[in-house]
Design a protein around this motif. Structure first.
Motif, PDB file in Angstrom:
ATOM      1  N   GLY A  95       0.821  -1.204   0.000  1.00 20.06           N
ATOM      2  CA  GLY A  95       0.000   0.000   0.000  1.00 20.06           C
ATOM      3  C   GLY A  95       0.855   1.254   0.000  1.00 20.06           C
ATOM      4  O   GLY A  95       2.074   1.202   0.209  1.00 20.06           O
ATOM      5  N   MET A  96       0.208   2.391  -0.259  1.00 19.66           N
ATOM      6  CA  MET A  96       0.942   3.661  -0.308  1.00 19.66           C
ATOM      7  C   MET A  96      -0.055   4.799  -0.110  1.00 19.66           C
ATOM      8  O   MET A  96      -1.268   4.596  -0.266  1.00 19.66           O
ATOM      9  N   GLY A  97       0.441   5.967   0.250  1.00 15.44           N
ATOM     10  CA  GLY A  97      -0.421   7.136   0.370  1.00 15.44           C
ATOM     11  C   GLY A  97      -1.164   7.385  -0.940  1.00 15.44           C
ATOM     12  O   GLY A  97      -0.644   7.124  -2.024  1.00 15.44           O
ATOM     13  N   ILE A  98      -2.387   7.889  -0.818  1.00 16.79           N
ATOM     14  CA  ILE A  98      -3.259   8.054  -1.984  1.00 16.79           C
ATOM     15  C   ILE A  98      -2.666   9.053  -2.994  1.00 16.79           C
ATOM     16  O   ILE A  98      -2.961   8.970  -4.190  1.00 16.79           O
ATOM     17  N   MET A  99      -1.812   9.957  -2.541  1.00 12.09           N
ATOM     18  CA  MET A  99      -1.268  10.989  -3.432  1.00 12.09           C
ATOM     19  C   MET A  99      -0.461  10.409  -4.592  1.00 12.09           C
ATOM     20  O   MET A  99      -0.500  10.936  -5.697  1.00 12.09           O
ATOM     21  N   THR A 100       0.261   9.318  -4.351  1.00 10.98           N
ATOM     22  CA  THR A 100       0.956   8.694  -5.486  1.00 10.98           C
ATOM     23  C   THR A 100       0.223   7.448  -5.974  1.00 10.98           C
ATOM     24  O   THR A 100       0.239   7.148  -7.164  1.00 10.98           O
ATOM     25  N   PRO A 144      -2.867   8.291  -8.767  1.00 11.94           N
ATOM     26  CA  PRO A 144      -2.528   8.587 -10.168  1.00 11.94           C
ATOM     27  C   PRO A 144      -1.814   7.435 -10.868  1.00 11.94           C
ATOM     28  O   PRO A 144      -2.024   7.217 -12.068  1.00 11.94           O
ATOM     29  N   GLU A 145      -1.009   6.658 -10.127  1.00 14.28           N
ATOM     30  CA  GLU A 145      -0.330   5.549 -10.795  1.00 14.28           C
ATOM     31  C   GLU A 145      -1.330   4.463 -11.177  1.00 14.28           C
ATOM     32  O   GLU A 145      -1.260   3.893 -12.277  1.00 14.28           O
ATOM     33  N   LEU A 173      -6.801  14.622  -8.518  1.00 12.43           N
ATOM     34  CA  LEU A 173      -5.972  13.459  -8.847  1.00 12.43           C
ATOM     35  C   LEU A 173      -6.611  12.635  -9.970  1.00 12.43           C
ATOM     36  O   LEU A 173      -5.965  11.762 -10.536  1.00 12.43           O
TER      37      LEU A 173
END
Lengths: 351, 351
Positions: B175-180, B183-184, B214
């Motif tokens: 998982g990762m922060g929604i900011m990256t 868009p990916e 986004l």
């Protein structure tokens, strides 16, 4: 707030795009290119604090050339239209002050103090003594640091709020994605009226527009500029930033690469995000550090092939790697993200 | 894409705000209130799959009442204007199909399969067989899952992309922060033309506006609705969501509370974000599980004081806790975030 902030940097255009002071890699060419494009470029800390003077000398001469040609707006400030960053735990305060007094950069970016707000206050006081017009920027990555700023008697002019998506060194245990960190910090600092910038995970117009919606007066990009023609970076490193994708699985925060490079001493609150390669994979699989170090040092002799999925060298970069697909001029990067961000906002407003 | 998506839910208003299917806590009252406000409310999975039928029966009767009064727009669909969520690894497929066939919810949200896309495909096929108009929503939290969707022959109608800021169960290692992440994933799924929604860390108009920038066709909120008057939640739990702040340091992803509650069996890709209290602090300090379990079970008998900083009970919530300061009606929450998001975008467009 965004308009008031921009007025301090008269050559700059909205939305305000800033080039992060990446250590060594953000050199004078990159910083000047970002400012020429109507952003604000920062020169990163050097290997030694004295390197910063050398970089600012070169930046001055690049700016003189730009002024002589078409970039008249860069003259509209008496200060040097680039900023400069210092890594407080390792940079020498006196040397830094001499450099700031001599070159009068428009902004100084303070990061990673050994003793938190106390060190930030001391640097801020000293900078204001030698160059009163220079704006003080402080980078934070946690709510705790925001609260410390509220208590300080040497408040910064700008606060950069960095989410954990960021590349390079950032907060380890108390960091968070920019989507929640930024608005919570903004609420905490609202009474101070300090303009806030968003950093971490922003690499294109979508991220810029999103950050503005969160309340940012501008955005900072680091990793995106690693893939700029002006970055002071090895080709192998840069190729890997362009190649890699899926920041969630292909980057991690680890001190391993610091140690492989012989870098010790970062305050314990920080760790860097880096693209994963063989060093980390073998470390995770249990290979002893001494063996990894030997292999790393061997790889360091092999030039650009030391990076990449089969490489072993430190490849500090943010979780935005999957949004970066080419090397471009920094000026074009700045103009493209700015235009795209504005178009998106106009499009949503018209919908 | 956002407009096309909204046309499927004719009572809904732009920007599209969705109430997440939080297990047990998103009951019929909350789901119907969100839809009444021009959003789309989901009923969460129940303790048993048969509970969902009971909830949908109640939702139907609430909707009939709403239609009879002023909420005519809810009639404009032949489907039930609320959605329903299933937790694939634990919910019973046959029971779920009977319920979907009987109540025909406008959307079914599929999450946490044991065998990834294979299970998602099977559920999707079966749902489309029993209720062809029901829209299939799939929640993902990683790029890998997005790539699996691209390969699938049973593509969903909507994909919800959840960042790690989210509360409750989400992706752990990838998982990762929604900011990256958003868009990916959006770039990866662009060729599919599936509308994407953003989830995780969004609790006010700032987050909604940012998510739209986004590229999201709408946003999902969970934690914000824990602090709604319609949530099916204990008062002590709800008080703690309102009280707690600094999501970075006061929440964590851990399986501890699942185990304290006797919940085992989640697929290994998931772990829940929860507000930290005594159970976790003592766990981190080395107190044996058996002792923690004893203290937890004791606390469970003490009612609302089982939650809070001195409490021991599971308090699943997202990193947005610091943005939530009051309990409000769900309708007001939806209208407020929607209006604030629109105002922000209009303001930025005019600047």
């Amino acid at each position: 707030m965004a308009t008031k902030l921009l007025s301090r940097y008269p050559w700059a255009t909205s939305p305000f795009v800033i080039g992060a002071p990446m250590r060594v890699m953000s050199g004078p060419a990159l910083a000047v290119a970002v400012s020429r494009a109507g952003g604000l470029g920062f020169i990163g800390p050097g290997l030694k604090t004295t390197d910063t003077g050398v970089d600012l000398e070169e930046a001055s001469s690049l700016i003189d050339k730009a002024r002589a040609s078409s970039f008249k707006t860069l003259s509209s400030s008496s200060l040097l239209p680039v900023g400069v960053g210092f890594q407080l735990w390792s940079d020498d305060l006196s040397t830094a002050m001499g450099t700031i007094e001599k070159y009068k950069p428009c902004a100084v970016w303070l990061f990673a103090p050994k003793e938190g707000q106390k060190d930030l206050d001391e640097w801020s006081r000293r900078i204001r003594a030698v160059s009163p017009e220079t704006q003080i920027w402080i980078q934070i990555g946690s709510l705790g640091e925001a609260k410390s700023i509220l208590q300080s008697s040497e408040k910064p002019d700008v606060v950069v709020v960095q989410g954990t998506e960021s590349g390079g060194h950032g907060r380890m245990a108390d960091g968070m994605g920019i989507m929640t960190l930024f608005p919570e910090v903004a609420d905490t600092l609202a009474s101070s009226h300090i303009p806030l910038l968003a950093a971490g995970g922003i690499a294109d117009g979508r991220g810029v527009a999103a950050a503005l919606c969160l309340g940012a007066s501008g955005v900072v990009m680091g990793t995106r500029f690693l893939a700029s023609s002006e970055a002071r970076i090895s080709r192998g490193y840069q190729n890997e930033v362009v190649r890699a994708s899926d920041g969630a699985t292909n980057t991690t925060r680890t001190l391993l690469y610091n140690h492989l490079r012989g870098t010790y001493g970062w305050p314990p609150e920080y760790s860097p995000r880096t693209i994963i390669n063989k060093s980390f994979i073998e470390h995770r699989a249990g290979t002893p550090f001494e063996e990894l170090k030997k292999r790393h040092d061997e790889a360091a002799k092999s030039g650009d092939s030391g990076w990449g999925p089969d490489g072993r060298l430190a490849t500090y970069a943010g979780a935005s790697i999957g949004l970066i697909h080419n090397v471009s001029d920094a000026e074009r990067i700045v103009r493209d993200v700015r235009n795209d961000a504005s178009r998106r906002i106009q499009g949503l407003a018209a919908a």
